[in-house]
Design an enzyme around this catalytic site. Sequence first.
Site, short mmCIF file in Angstrom:
data_model
loop_
_atom_site.label_atom_id
_atom_site.label_comp_id
_atom_site.label_asym_id
_atom_site.label_seq_id
_atom_site.Cartn_x
_atom_site.Cartn_y
_atom_site.Cartn_z
N LYS A 58 26.69 39.96 30.66
CA LYS A 58 28.25 40.19 30.71
C LYS A 58 28.10 41.40 29.36
O LYS A 58 27.73 41.14 28.36
CB LYS A 58 28.92 39.15 30.45
CG LYS A 58 30.31 39.24 30.49
CD LYS A 58 31.23 38.10 30.58
CE LYS A 58 32.81 38.26 30.77
NZ LYS A 58 33.71 36.91 30.74
N SER A 117 36.29 31.59 33.33
CA SER A 117 35.51 32.58 33.74
C SER A 117 34.11 32.67 34.16
O SER A 117 33.62 33.61 34.45
CB SER A 117 35.80 33.91 32.69
OG SER A 117 36.95 34.30 32.55
N SER A 161 36.89 36.36 34.58
CA SER A 161 36.64 37.59 34.06
C SER A 161 35.07 37.87 34.13
O SER A 161 34.73 39.14 34.15
CB SER A 161 36.82 37.70 32.47
OG SER A 161 35.93 36.84 31.85
#
Length: 488
Positions: free
Chosen positions: A74, A173, A149
Amino acid sequence: MHKLTLKELSAQLQARKISATELATLFLDRIEASDLNAFLHVDRALTLAQAQAADARLAGNEAGPLTGIPIAHKDIFVTRNWRTTAGSRMLQDYVSPFDATVVEQFNAAGTVTLGKLNCDEFAMGSSNENSFYGPVKNPWDKTAIPGGSSGGSAAAVAARLAPAATATDTGGSIRQPASLCGVTGIKPTYGSVSRYGMIAFASSLDQGGPIAKTAEDCGLLLNAMTGFDERDSTSLQRPKEDFTRSLNQSLQGLRIGVPKEFFGAGLAADVEAAVRGALVEFEKLGATLVDISLPKTELSIPVYYVIAPAEASSNLSRFDGVRYGHRAADYKDLADMYKKSRAEGFGDEVKRRILVGSYVLSHGYYDAYYLQAQKIRRLIAQDFQSALAGPDRQCDVIMGPVSPTVAWDLGDKTDDPVANYLADIFTLSTSLAGLPGMSIPCGFGQGEKNGKRPVGLQIIGNYFDEARLLNVAHQFQQATDWHLREPA
Ligand code: GLN
């Protein structure tokens, strides 16, 4: 090959059926051909250099279970060689001088980095539409959001662009995008995974974790990414553990708490049907269902949306155009430079949170909002403790939905931040309590649009009960095949 689990790929690598270089090339080609916008930065040469090093380790019999395994990070984890943007214009060209601890740990284990994954700006969002670099598409239905997210992480694993990905969870998330993309993800107990080099959103909530196809793979990944780090002041000092140690334990006698607050009015009928179906499956595996109550669940939304913005407003003050990140081209004086750099560098949602956060921390409002939220946060944690801990504990794990609906259409909630916040209702309380929670695929919604839309089952445990959560999830995945379904 791209369909195999991490565990299976590891066996292929160890048996020399495929090399790390071949494997990395296969995934790089898939990434290049994909139109999901899941990746923000890919660099073939960097990846292949890591793959060659992994091949050398494999040849020298110095390999561990993750050596040669391709993984994507990420874009909230800083990396020395790949750019790190946190989904923000503020960090558009930022290259970190160091690797996040999590990245260091994976590098040491010999994984091969495929690149950096799209996410909501500074991890603020539930749909990945807050990324400066555009939304990620859900691989099951490209007109749907992937969740957020960590939308890039979940979409990449679902589309088989990577066998595994790192992600972070501040209020859901990891679990929510895993749920909406039909993959498996776990957020461990707060403090298990180092936050060093994980760009801060809300420090008392932020926690890293893996997304992969199976619970077993998540256990192997957690083995690498957990552990004490003196560079993170809230890192837990605990002995190293093997998170895969109880995967094969029977679920006979397991008590599953089913909170009534997770099955109320806001829950879509198709999500409820899939989740209830999974609970029946657990009963077949020998578990019993216990009705429980987590009465403060509803308050987790206002509490989280006070505490998280408060911490964000403080954390994001470092982006001032002076030390790193975007700096406005024209300005009159220092104050003007701060203002313009931040006005240009941050997107709307980030600005909204900085404003809310500064407000609730300000003199005169601190007691009414921030302090009050902290008190209720404690009560939310106590709800879980009365269900999961102590001599009168009612259950061993808690189960329910992750998200009240399946993935919604791209653009559907972009004008309505509160509608986005409300979709976090089932994930926020776990984060506020610091408990481990995971999401596993358990079915699909009804009403297919341009493709099916997956449903995830949430499994929550007491502190440090990750091995049990993975055991419970693994047993389900041995008995069902939801986790093996792939988008068209
Ligand atoms: N959706 C929540 C938010 O917008 C949670 C995000 C997260 O876990 N990073 O803050």
